[in-house]
Design an enzyme around this catalytic site. Sequence first.
Site, mmCIF file in Angstrom:
data_model
loop_
_atom_site.group_PDB
_atom_site.id
_atom_site.type_symbol
_atom_site.label_atom_id
_atom_site.label_comp_id
_atom_site.label_asym_id
_atom_site.label_seq_id
_atom_site.Cartn_x
_atom_site.Cartn_y
_atom_site.Cartn_z
ATOM 1 N N GLN A 137 -7.950 16.963 -25.994
ATOM 2 C CA GLN A 137 -8.545 17.600 -27.179
ATOM 3 C C GLN A 137 -10.071 17.475 -27.150
ATOM 4 O O GLN A 137 -10.701 17.044 -28.113
ATOM 5 C CB GLN A 137 -7.960 16.994 -28.457
ATOM 6 C CG GLN A 137 -6.565 17.476 -28.763
ATOM 7 C CD GLN A 137 -6.490 19.008 -28.864
ATOM 8 O OE1 GLN A 137 -7.423 19.676 -29.307
ATOM 9 N NE2 GLN A 137 -5.373 19.558 -28.438
ATOM 10 N N SER A 138 -10.651 17.855 -26.034
ATOM 11 C CA SER A 138 -12.098 17.746 -25.899
ATOM 12 C C SER A 138 -12.785 18.967 -26.503
ATOM 13 O O SER A 138 -12.512 20.108 -26.105
ATOM 14 C CB SER A 138 -12.450 17.629 -24.417
ATOM 15 O OG SER A 138 -13.822 17.858 -24.214
ATOM 16 N N ASN A 139 -13.685 18.733 -27.439
ATOM 17 C CA ASN A 139 -14.524 19.825 -27.953
ATOM 18 C C ASN A 139 -15.494 20.268 -26.867
ATOM 19 O O ASN A 139 -15.866 21.428 -26.786
ATOM 20 C CB ASN A 139 -15.315 19.359 -29.168
ATOM 21 C CG ASN A 139 -14.409 18.939 -30.297
ATOM 22 O OD1 ASN A 139 -13.574 19.715 -30.738
ATOM 23 N ND2 ASN A 139 -14.540 17.700 -30.753
ATOM 24 N N HIS A 140 -15.881 19.291 -26.049
ATOM 25 C CA HIS A 140 -16.846 19.574 -24.991
ATOM 26 C C HIS A 140 -16.286 20.568 -23.966
ATOM 27 O O HIS A 140 -16.978 21.518 -23.577
ATOM 28 C CB HIS A 140 -17.253 18.268 -24.304
ATOM 29 C CG HIS A 140 -18.034 18.473 -23.057
ATOM 30 N ND1 HIS A 140 -19.319 18.984 -23.058
ATOM 31 C CD2 HIS A 140 -17.709 18.271 -21.755
ATOM 32 C CE1 HIS A 140 -19.742 19.078 -21.808
ATOM 33 N NE2 HIS A 140 -18.789 18.654 -21.006
ATOM 34 N N THR A 141 -15.033 20.374 -23.540
ATOM 35 C CA THR A 141 -14.475 21.320 -22.554
ATOM 36 C C THR A 141 -14.303 22.701 -23.203
ATOM 37 O O THR A 141 -14.611 23.719 -22.586
ATOM 38 C CB THR A 141 -13.126 20.845 -21.971
ATOM 39 O OG1 THR A 141 -12.182 20.651 -23.022
ATOM 40 C CG2 THR A 141 -13.280 19.561 -21.182
#
Length: 340
Positions: A75-79
């Site tokens: 659940q990465s916002n960055h990816t």
Amino acid sequence: MQLARFPRFRLAHLPTPLEEMSRLTSLLGGPRLLVKRDDCTGLALGGSKARALEFLLGAALEEGADCVVTLGPMQSNHTRMTAAAARKAGLECVLVVQGESPRSPQGNVLLDLLMGARLLFFEEASLADLDDLMLGVVEDLRREGHRPYVIPGGGYSPIGGLGYVDAVVELLGQLNARGWKADALVVASGSGCAQSGLLVGTLGMRSGMEVIGITINRERETLQHRILREARLLSDLMGIQLELSEEKIQVYDEYLGPGYATPTTEGVEAMRLAAAAEGLVLDPTYTGKAMAGLISLVRSGRLGVGQTAVFLHTGGLPGLFASPEWFAAELAAQWAAAAK
Ligand SMILES: *Cc1c(COP(=O)(O)O)cnc(C)c1O
């Protein structure tokens, strides 16, 4: 702050709004509370990372890259935001992801798929393993004739930090225009990229505004160390002299709970208060815990009447829709208790 000489690829809706939280302010009875709405940057459902990505993609395009590679948890916002940024710049995106390929993707990973990013899932890997795994992926891409641009997890790099220096310039301009002055800027701190950029910005601009990080995955000292290292590299990159030391880096790790992406009672309570008082949506992994930190700093008097504190809403909202079961149960229980 001289930012114009760095290549930049526009991705975000800027400036993001600066709003008063007057109901939350009177509810808590402490400092005036403002919120800087970086959840409204617009890029693939928003978040502060669009700011870092403007400079990272600027560098990637200048280098003539044909794809962007980065890493993160499921659940990465960055990816998610890197995938969107790469697409907008016309580049491919390869994501090194911790965990098993999900049968029913939700939240951020669903958006990674929507962007057509190439997701490489590493089931057995710990988050710490991902850096090495990414190096292998990058080598393979080079062998295949690609020109990858590598972005560290969270965007943690001096070039990414430039985006947050720019955020400070933007915020100070908005405060000035209204004749306001802020004493503190409170932010959820993960990789430390955002906090280091905000620190360099506030010190460089001699704003008198302290940056307070609420850590959401690392222990205080580890994060302080990372922020100091990055702030030094960033000020070197910008060619400015700053007096930096670990003691100047404000990090609180009391609101982390059991760890990254595990919701806490206090975080849910903070989300509930923000929603009920301001109609403001926070997420359980980052901004909910950061708001819990802010509320606690107000209740303890660390931030008091007569002061002004700005909460940086860094985004992270897609993660709300991948919350564990515990979250909804806790939310319901808290509302039921409040109704009594
Ligand atoms: C990444 C992120 C942060 C933390 O930013 P860092 O630069 O990694 O410290 C905070 N909030 C949200 C919503 C994020 O996605």
